[in-house]
Design an enzyme around this catalytic site. Structure first.
Site, short mmCIF file in Angstrom:
data_model
loop_
_atom_site.label_atom_id
_atom_site.label_comp_id
_atom_site.label_asym_id
_atom_site.label_seq_id
_atom_site.Cartn_x
_atom_site.Cartn_y
_atom_site.Cartn_z
N HIS A 117 0.82 -1.22 0.00
CA HIS A 117 0.00 0.00 0.00
C HIS A 117 0.86 1.27 0.00
O HIS A 117 0.71 2.10 -0.90
CB HIS A 117 -1.00 -0.04 1.16
CG HIS A 117 -1.63 1.28 1.48
ND1 HIS A 117 -2.48 1.93 0.60
CD2 HIS A 117 -1.52 2.10 2.56
CE1 HIS A 117 -2.86 3.09 1.14
NE2 HIS A 117 -2.30 3.21 2.32
N HIS B 53 4.16 6.89 5.33
CA HIS B 53 2.97 7.58 5.85
C HIS B 53 2.19 6.82 6.92
O HIS B 53 1.47 7.43 7.70
CB HIS B 53 2.06 8.05 4.71
CG HIS B 53 1.13 7.00 4.17
ND1 HIS B 53 1.45 6.18 3.12
CD2 HIS B 53 -0.13 6.64 4.55
CE1 HIS B 53 0.44 5.37 2.87
NE2 HIS B 53 -0.54 5.63 3.72
N ASP B 54 2.29 5.51 6.97
CA ASP B 54 1.52 4.77 7.97
C ASP B 54 2.34 4.22 9.13
O ASP B 54 1.79 3.59 10.03
CB ASP B 54 0.76 3.61 7.30
CG ASP B 54 -0.51 4.09 6.60
OD1 ASP B 54 -1.06 5.14 7.03
OD2 ASP B 54 -0.94 3.44 5.64
N GLU C 233 1.63 5.62 12.93
CA GLU C 233 0.34 5.18 13.45
C GLU C 233 0.29 3.66 13.69
O GLU C 233 -0.25 3.20 14.69
CB GLU C 233 -0.76 5.58 12.46
CG GLU C 233 -2.16 5.15 12.82
CD GLU C 233 -2.89 6.16 13.71
OE1 GLU C 233 -2.32 7.24 13.93
OE2 GLU C 233 -4.00 5.84 14.19
N ASP C 234 0.88 2.91 12.78
CA ASP C 234 0.67 1.45 12.81
C ASP C 234 1.83 0.63 13.38
O ASP C 234 1.66 -0.56 13.61
CB ASP C 234 0.39 0.93 11.38
CG ASP C 234 -0.96 1.41 10.88
OD1 ASP C 234 -1.77 1.86 11.71
OD2 ASP C 234 -1.19 1.34 9.66
N ASP D 198 -3.13 8.67 -1.00
CA ASP D 198 -3.45 7.60 -0.06
C ASP D 198 -4.92 7.18 -0.22
O ASP D 198 -5.26 6.02 -0.36
CB ASP D 198 -3.18 8.11 1.36
CG ASP D 198 -3.46 7.08 2.44
OD1 ASP D 198 -3.33 5.87 2.16
OD2 ASP D 198 -3.80 7.49 3.56
MN MN Z 1 -2.53 4.70 4.04
#
Ligand code: MN
Length: 732
Positions: free
Chosen positions: A61, A86-87, A90-91, A151
């Protein structure tokens, strides 16, 4: 956490190499290339073992988002690095501090912005506030918004693996927040794709239907466009012009929008062909002259429609769009739109001012234009002093003139076509709320009627009542498909039931007096009640919309000269207390409210005041509001007294000689009603006439309206409410 197979690992590496190969900016220096690779390694490791819902490794992704950012939008290595990362905050376990120490403060700032947007979108309450936050990040770095769009685009492209309700929610959010944002920023290609994807999940029947028809008509379309383009191509080649020519395929959602707006079928929409000519290798200073030169070559071949010439080169659109548009008459008399632009303009058209990143080598040009654009977007989007709703209202004004946004008291956003009413809002929430709606409170302040036209940014609280039920007139005040369907459904059942009940009432009433239901009797009743036919007669009887006590009178009526009838009213409470109906005589103190001007026959309620009872229409907004504070009395008009009421109607239709005479003839002579004033306006053979009439009750008024409606040329007859209302006594 699951292990990846060797095949999966190979695919991940291949996807990343494809990204690098398609992004020359990421290979500009060795240092840049190393940093991009490092970002990939960090993200790949951090997301290792996690999968998307589709089952594929999660890291695919961020790589796909980075590809959109590099390939489709044309941004540089900082954006690609940020997209890859970008993730992770958060993840995964990686922190913002880690990113800053590895990639520097700029990228940390962008990743932080992206993480924050994700946070606010998760929180469903108060979307308006969230939206404002998203846009505020623009002032930090516009790349945050662009990467977020990429995104979201990738998430929309891969929405198939989500459960249906999540698909709907994400598509709705996209259409409310991201489509307008892409539009305002000039990312037309992204906007178009997002809109199509939204339609696919929000209205799949329409989407696949149009898709199917597009495919079916493709051959015919290509054949025609070839016939059209060949002469143009020959001329351009003769003049040694370097160009590419493409035919624009309208997006599915824009075809759907046109079908709805113009009420036409697919075939009628696709008759609009569009061809785009993109001129290559044109120096900046020669662009304008070159486009006009090509314009003149084309109009030598095909006749232009002078009203359809658009010069977006001399004055570019707000979002930076530049091009020359003309519509010419092609073979077989079909209009074809031709867009002429240079390569640079084309890239701006597809990707907005972000395209200017590609023109870094043009001295002074890129920087200044980009700054102008940034300032424009910021100015129209951000104003920290205003509250979120007001801000959004203004934001919307800049985006769509065909849509408006309104909010529930909890801040949930709903989107409507311009002209939608409070009733549409009620039905948009739930059909049961719609069926029982009596009014609405706007922005926690004023109470409005159901036909209130929503303003963008309105916060709408629907007021309901258990005793309310769907009304026929509601069809006139709704404009959304959802409300229409819910109402149709409600009436289908209701109508059947009322007709049956009406037939029964009629038969029973007449039977009692030994009268048989015959055609003659029915005709008398139809005339007496002023209804169109027997179906309406039964239906209205069954719905208690007309008074069944009149059946015998009308059925045995012998035509006589008209008698002036007068009205008073009684209090229903009193009626229940004593079976011998006590009538409040005309002398009883009462007044007619001048906010809603009820006339005998209207459903009314009353409020006790010092000077007697004040009578309002049951659905009067002022009365609705007042009912929240004090009890209302049920009032019923009953006996006739010698009194007339002033009432106004508006008649619209096609103007023709003598029509005014015929209208007044019907009112005054045939129906014996006095006219107080007449006012007529005519615009291009369409007339609007206003009549103030002295009438006795709503039945008489209905009779007038039905009779006028039958006149040739009359299109619409409506009762209107007047400000200076008064009761006129006959002896005055
Ligand atoms: Mn994303």
């Amino acid at each position: 956490m699951t292990e990846f197979s060797q095949e999966e690992k190979d695919n991940i590496n291949k996807q990343f190499e494809d990204l690098i190969n398609g992004a020359p900016k990421c290979r500009k220096t060795e240092e840049t290339a190393a940093l991009v690779r490092k970002a990939f390694n960090v993200a790949n490791e951090a997301h290792y073992g996690t999968r998307r819902r589709s089952g594929e490794p999660y890291i695919l992704h961020p790589i796909a988002v980075a590809r959109i950012v590099a390939d489709e939008i044309g941004l540089g290595s900082k954006s690609v690095i940020s997209a890859l990362l970008h993730d992770v905050v958060e993840d995964t376990d990686i922190t913002l501090e880690d990113i800053e120490s590895m990639f520097g403060p700029k990228i940390a700032q962008i990743v932080d912005g992206l993480t924050k947007i994700r946070g606010v979108l998760k929180n469903k309450e108060g979307q308006a506030e969230n939206f404002k936050k998203i846009v505020f990040t623009l002032s930090e770095d516009v790349r945050v918004i662009i990467i977020k769009l990429a995104d979201r685009l990738h998430n929309m492209r891969t929405l198939d693996s989500m459960p249906p309700e999540k698909q709907k929610r994400i598509a709705e959010e996209t259409s409310m927040l991201f489509v307008p944002l892409a539009h305002r920023m000039g990312f037309y290609k992204i906007k178009m794709e997002m809109e199509d994807l939204c339609l696919k999940y929000l209205n799949p029947t329409v989407y696949y239907d149009i898709l199917h028809q597009l495919k079916g008509s493709e051959k015919k379309r290509i054949h025609y466009l070839n016939r059209f383009c060949i002469p143009i191509m020959m001329t351009l080649e003769q003049h040694n012009i370097n160009y590419t020519i493409t035919s624009r395929s309208k997006s599915i959602s824009s075809i759907w929008a046109k079908m709805q707006k113009k009420h036409v079928t697919f075939d009628n929409v696709y008759d609009v062909f569009a061809v785009r000519i993109i001129l290559q290798d044109v120096p900046l200073e020669e662009e304008k002259a070159m486009c006009w030169r090509v314009y003149s070559y084309i109009t030598d071949k095909y006749t232009p429609n002078p009203e359809r010439l658009r010069d977006w080169i001399s004055t570019p659109k707000d979002n930076g769009y530049e091009a020359l548009h003309t519509t010419v008459m092609g073979p077989d008399g079909t209009w074809v739109e031709v867009q002429i632009r240079t390569q640079r303009m084309d890239e701006i058209a597809e990707n907005g001012f972000a395209a200017h990143w590609k023109y870094k080598n043009i001295d002074g040009f890129e920087q200044s234009q980009l700054e102008v654009w940034m300032k424009r977007v910021q100015a129209s989007l951000t104003n920290p002093d205003e509250d979120a709703l007001k801000f959004l209202d203004e934001f919307k004004m800049n985006l769509y003139s065909t849509d408006l946004f309104a909010f529930t008291p909890k801040g949930e956003m709903h989107r409507f076509p311009i002209g939608a009413t409070a009733l549409d809002f009620a039905y948009d929430i739930h059909s049961e709320i719609g069926h029982h709606a009596i009014g609405a409170r706007i922005n926690k302040q004023k109470i409005v009627a159901l036909d209130y036209k929503l303003q963008s940014g309105d916060q709408v609280e629907i007021l309901t009542s258990e005793s309310q039920k769907p009304q026929k007139e509601w069809f006139k005040i709704i404009s959304t498909v959802k409300a229409n369907n819910a109402l149709q459904q409600a009436f289908k059942y209701e109508k059947k039931r009322n007709i049956m009940r009406g037939q029964q009432i009629l038969a029973e009433t007449l039977e009692e007096k030994g009268i048989n239901v015959s055609q003659t009797i029915l005709e008398k009743l139809i005339q007496g009640y002023g209804v169109v036919d027997k179906t309406e007669l039964f239906e209205k009887l069954g719905a208690d919309e007309i008074n069944k006590d009149k059946i015998l009178e009308y059925a045995t009526h012998k035509r006589k000269s008209k008698k002036i009838l007068f009205w008073s009213f009684k209090d229903e409470e009193q009626e229940r207390e004593s079976p011998n109906v006590k009538i409040i005589r005309h002398s009883t103190n009462y007044s007619i409210a001048d906010c809603c001007h009820p006339i005998p026959g209207d459903e009314v309620i009353g409020f006790q005041t010092d000077s007697g009872i004040e009578i309002h229409k049951q659905n009067c907004p002022i009365a609705i509001e007042r009912q929240l504070k004090e009890p209302a009395q049920k009032i019923k008009w009953i006996s006739r007294q010698e009194q007339v009421f002033l009432s106004s109607i508006q008649i619209k239709g096609k103007d023709r000689i003598g029509i005014l005479n015929e209208i007044s003839g019907i009112i005054a002579k045939q129906l014996n009603v006095n006219i107080r004033t007449v006012h007529i306006e005519t615009v291009e053979h369409e007339f609007t006439a206003y009549f103030d009439l002295y009438i006795h009750d709503s039945q008489q008024l209905n009779l007038i309206m039905v009779s006028l409606q039958k006149l040739k040329g009359v299109e619409k007859v409506e009762r209107i409410e007047q400000k200076n209302w008064q009761i006129i006594s006959e002896n005055q």
